[in-house]
Enzyme design. Structure first.
Site, PDB file in Angstrom:
ATOM      1  N   SER A  70       0.276  -0.908 -11.500  1.00 41.70           N
ATOM      2  CA  SER A  70       0.203  -0.864 -10.158  1.00 41.70           C
ATOM      3  C   SER A  70       1.401  -1.386  -9.348  1.00 41.70           C
ATOM      4  CB  SER A  70      -1.013  -1.250  -9.505  1.00 41.70           C
ATOM      5  OG  SER A  70      -0.949  -2.812  -9.748  1.00 41.70           O
ATOM      6  N   LYS A 125      -0.581  -8.340  -6.375  1.00 43.83           N
ATOM      7  CA  LYS A 125      -0.031  -7.314  -5.351  1.00 43.83           C
ATOM      8  C   LYS A 125       0.862  -8.007  -4.549  1.00 43.83           C
ATOM      9  CE  LYS A 125      -3.325  -4.177  -6.590  1.00 43.83           C
ATOM     10  NZ  LYS A 125      -2.823  -3.203  -7.583  1.00 43.83           N
ATOM     11  N   SER A 231      -1.665   2.744  -6.925  1.00 44.07           N
ATOM     12  CA  SER A 231      -2.151   1.273  -6.958  1.00 44.07           C
ATOM     13  C   SER A 231      -3.500   1.200  -5.964  1.00 44.07           C
ATOM     14  CB  SER A 231      -1.226   0.498  -6.250  1.00 44.07           C
ATOM     15  OG  SER A 231      -1.689  -0.734  -6.020  1.00 44.07           O
TER      16      SER A 231
END
Length: 267
Positions: A70, A125, A231
């Site tokens: 991701s 992230k 993602s």
């Protein structure tokens, strides 16, 4: 497995035995001329090691392994990274309660946090929106507070996803002066509407086939993966509460498949 909790239990048990021996048991052994029993010797030997590991992992740096794609191309599957635990404030271990304020997450930083839907799982992230921001992503264009984020074409990019090669486009994204690479697959839809969950403050978001807009509530952050079309992130499961933050990723320290990545700073 909740490793921080296990480590804390081991610390309490071995530390308790060390204290018991220091203040009580050793005096009885001296007077009785007896040897140290194994159940005292081993905990005492491990206690300093566990204390050091617990302190480093809880307050300074913590290692993580990247399990998914991701965050490609910034982070690859198999990267071992280090996360700064004090950049965003000092937190109590296990409870994750902030006791000392320091810095707040900024747009463009790579952040590790506990997954809002299952806090036993750690996610990584990029921070896209901070409290009060309006995050919009339509037709593959990201905008923050109605200002488009600058993109610069970087050429073709391919990577392996299971048995298949994925062909996509690489871009350099400039967010508040912080540059990093992202991937955008023009053949993929802007958002998978069927994959959107019901999450807290979902009323702050609007979704349609061209993308979404979300107003970030106070005490929360909005995150996206650098592999934008590969993602699972805030657009699907919602905002990251402040009390779920673990730390800021800053260094790749190992990768068994690509030794050239060792020592790479995470931008």
């Amino acid at each position: 497995m909740n490793f921080p909790l296990v480590l804390l239990i081991l610390l309490v048990v071995t530390g308790g035995i060390w204290l018991l021996d220091y203040f009580v048991l050793r005096h009885k052994r001296v007077s009785g001329n007896t040897e140290e029993p194994w159940w005292v010797e081993y905990p005492k030997s491990f206690f300093p090691i566990i204390l050091i590991v617990f302190s480093l992992r809880s307050f300074l740096v913590e290692p993580f392994k990247i399990p998914s794609g991701s965050m490609i191309p910034t982070l690859l599957i198999g990267d071992f990274i280090l996360v700064n635990k004090y950049t965003y404030g000092i937190r109590l271990p296990v409870a994750n309660l902030k006791i000392i304020d320091m810095n707040e997450p900024q747009r463009g930083e790579v952040m590790v946090f506990r997954f809002p839907e299952d806090p036993s799982i750690d996610y990584i992230k990029r921070v896209i929106g901070v409290p009060g921001d309006m995050v919009t992503y339509r037709n593959k264009q990201l905008s923050i507070n109605d200002v488009p984020v600058q993109l610069e074409q970087g050429g073709d990019y391919k990577y392996i996803d299971g048995p298949a090669y994925i062909y996509t486009q690489r871009f350099k994204e400039n967010m508040d002066g912080s540059e990093h690479d992202i991937l955008i697959n023009e053949d993929m839809p802007d958002i998978q509407l069927s994959a959107i969950h019901h999450f807290p403050n979902r009323e702050n978001c609007t979704f349609d086939r061209t993308g979404f807009s979300c107003k970030v509530p106070e005490g929360n952050y909005f995150t996206l993966g650098d592999n934008r079309d590969g993602s699972s992130d805030s657009r699907y499961w919602g905002f990251v509460p402040e009390n779920h933050i673990v730390g800021k990723a800053f260094l790749i320290w190992w990768n068994f498949n690509d030794l050239s990545r060792i020592g790479t700073l995470i931008k």
